[in-house]
Design an enzyme around this catalytic site. Sequence first.
Site, PDB file in Angstrom:
ATOM      1  N   ASP A  30      -3.651   7.985   4.966  1.00 48.98           N
ATOM      2  CA  ASP A  30      -2.285   7.941   5.498  1.00 48.98           C
ATOM      3  C   ASP A  30      -1.356   8.675   4.532  1.00 48.98           C
ATOM      4  O   ASP A  30      -1.442   8.505   3.318  1.00 48.98           O
ATOM      5  CB  ASP A  30      -1.835   6.486   5.663  1.00 48.98           C
ATOM      6  CG  ASP A  30      -0.626   6.366   6.575  1.00 48.98           C
ATOM      7  OD1 ASP A  30      -0.733   5.739   7.628  1.00 48.98           O
ATOM      8  OD2 ASP A  30       0.441   6.924   6.224  1.00 48.98           O
ATOM      9  N   ASN A  86      -1.766  -0.780  15.731  1.00 47.34           N
ATOM     10  CA  ASN A  86      -0.454  -0.953  16.349  1.00 47.34           C
ATOM     11  C   ASN A  86      -0.514  -0.366  17.755  1.00 47.34           C
ATOM     12  O   ASN A  86      -0.973   0.767  17.933  1.00 47.34           O
ATOM     13  CB  ASN A  86       0.620  -0.244  15.521  1.00 47.34           C
ATOM     14  CG  ASN A  86       0.766  -0.838  14.137  1.00 47.34           C
ATOM     15  OD1 ASN A  86       0.701  -2.049  13.969  1.00 47.34           O
ATOM     16  ND2 ASN A  86       0.941   0.012  13.131  1.00 47.34           N
ATOM     17  N   GLY A  92       4.866  -1.599  17.195  1.00 43.70           N
ATOM     18  CA  GLY A  92       5.182  -0.793  16.013  1.00 43.70           C
ATOM     19  C   GLY A  92       4.439   0.526  15.950  1.00 43.70           C
ATOM     20  O   GLY A  92       4.403   1.168  14.893  1.00 43.70           O
ATOM     21  N   GLN A  93       3.857   0.958  17.065  1.00 46.00           N
ATOM     22  CA  GLN A  93       3.124   2.229  17.046  1.00 46.00           C
ATOM     23  C   GLN A  93       4.094   3.404  16.965  1.00 46.00           C
ATOM     24  O   GLN A  93       5.061   3.476  17.746  1.00 46.00           O
ATOM     25  CB  GLN A  93       2.247   2.357  18.311  1.00 46.00           C
ATOM     26  CG  GLN A  93       1.328   3.563  18.268  1.00 46.00           C
ATOM     27  CD  GLN A  93       0.377   3.627  19.464  1.00 46.00           C
ATOM     28  OE1 GLN A  93       0.456   2.791  20.368  1.00 46.00           O
ATOM     29  NE2 GLN A  93      -0.500   4.603  19.456  1.00 46.00           N
ATOM     30  N   HIS A  99      -5.444   5.009  16.692  1.00 49.06           N
ATOM     31  CA  HIS A  99      -5.956   5.023  15.319  1.00 49.06           C
ATOM     32  C   HIS A  99      -6.069   3.599  14.812  1.00 49.06           C
ATOM     33  O   HIS A  99      -5.277   2.734  15.168  1.00 49.06           O
ATOM     34  CB  HIS A  99      -5.065   5.857  14.394  1.00 49.06           C
ATOM     35  CG  HIS A  99      -3.612   5.496  14.439  1.00 49.06           C
ATOM     36  ND1 HIS A  99      -2.782   5.902  15.466  1.00 49.06           N
ATOM     37  CD2 HIS A  99      -2.844   4.757  13.610  1.00 49.06           C
ATOM     38  CE1 HIS A  99      -1.571   5.443  15.251  1.00 49.06           C
ATOM     39  NE2 HIS A  99      -1.570   4.719  14.136  1.00 49.06           N
ATOM     40  N   HIS A 101      -5.920   1.587  11.331  1.00 48.35           N
ATOM     41  CA  HIS A 101      -5.593   1.623   9.905  1.00 48.35           C
ATOM     42  C   HIS A 101      -6.610   0.777   9.141  1.00 48.35           C
ATOM     43  O   HIS A 101      -6.981  -0.314   9.596  1.00 48.35           O
ATOM     44  CB  HIS A 101      -4.219   1.004   9.643  1.00 48.35           C
ATOM     45  CG  HIS A 101      -3.062   1.716  10.255  1.00 48.35           C
ATOM     46  ND1 HIS A 101      -2.269   2.581   9.548  1.00 48.35           N
ATOM     47  CD2 HIS A 101      -2.545   1.683  11.501  1.00 48.35           C
ATOM     48  CE1 HIS A 101      -1.307   3.042  10.328  1.00 48.35           C
ATOM     49  NE2 HIS A 101      -1.456   2.511  11.526  1.00 48.35           N
TER      50      HIS A 101
HETATM   51  P1  5GP Z   1       1.379   3.740  13.579  1.00 46.71           P
HETATM   52  O1  5GP Z   1       2.668   3.002  13.342  1.00 46.71           O
HETATM   53  O2  5GP Z   1       1.471   4.682  14.739  1.00 46.71           O
HETATM   54  O3  5GP Z   1       0.215   2.794  13.672  1.00 46.71           O
HETATM   55  O4  5GP Z   1       1.130   4.543  12.252  1.00 46.71           O
HETATM   56  C1  5GP Z   1       1.145   5.929  12.147  1.00 46.71           C
HETATM   57  C2  5GP Z   1       0.791   6.263  10.728  1.00 46.71           C
HETATM   58  O5  5GP Z   1       0.572   7.657  10.649  1.00 46.71           O
HETATM   59  C3  5GP Z   1       1.889   5.930   9.707  1.00 46.71           C
HETATM   60  O6  5GP Z   1       1.369   5.008   8.756  1.00 46.71           O
HETATM   61  C4  5GP Z   1       2.231   7.278   9.085  1.00 46.71           C
HETATM   62  O7  5GP Z   1       2.445   7.195   7.688  1.00 46.71           O
HETATM   63  C5  5GP Z   1       1.012   8.116   9.414  1.00 46.71           C
HETATM   64  N1  5GP Z   1       1.293   9.533   9.583  1.00 46.71           N
HETATM   65  C6  5GP Z   1       2.303  10.083  10.319  1.00 46.71           C
HETATM   66  N2  5GP Z   1       2.247  11.426  10.259  1.00 46.71           N
HETATM   67  C7  5GP Z   1       1.176  11.733   9.475  1.00 46.71           C
HETATM   68  C8  5GP Z   1       0.612  12.973   9.035  1.00 46.71           C
HETATM   69  O8  5GP Z   1       1.070  14.069   9.363  1.00 46.71           O
HETATM   70  N3  5GP Z   1      -0.482  12.902   8.237  1.00 46.71           N
HETATM   71  C9  5GP Z   1      -1.023  11.695   7.851  1.00 46.71           C
HETATM   72  N4  5GP Z   1      -2.096  11.752   7.053  1.00 46.71           N
HETATM   73  N5  5GP Z   1      -0.518  10.525   8.246  1.00 46.71           N
HETATM   74  C10 5GP Z   1       0.579  10.541   9.047  1.00 46.71           C
END
Ligand code: 5GP
Length: 111
Positions: A30, A86, A92-93, A99, A101
Amino acid sequence: MSDCIFCKIVAGEIPSRKVYEDGDLVAFHDVNPAAPVHFMIVPKEHIASLEECRARHEMLLGRILLLAPVLAKELGLNDGFKTVINTGKGGGQLVFHLHVHVLGGDKLAHV
Ligand code: 5GP
Ligand code: ZN
């Protein structure tokens, strides 16, 4: 999906720190880690969220979950890890490409 950031990472159009790749899945750190070790396991197929998964994704979802402890161990998480999915705005997505985490290496907030 042309405007999806994770599809661009899958395609190599945006750089990422990859930890794993096969024909169906990719895992990368991340960019804004919430723990000392924080990576994501992502299907190469664009699936917007867990809500969009169907019976045909059963194997893919299983493979993601089975991969999590393997990669966690490889990255030194010998004391356990947390997995988070998420789903949707209310969950919170932020990135609408499925994906999982994987986080660890420190005391994490209990869910
Ligand atoms: P979500 O809230 O959708 O579960 O989390 C998305 C995650 O993607 C966040 O933790 C954010 O830091 C990560 N993220 C967003 N853009 C990028 C990117 O360009 N590269 C990487 N490696 N992570 C990203
Ligand atoms: Zn995508």
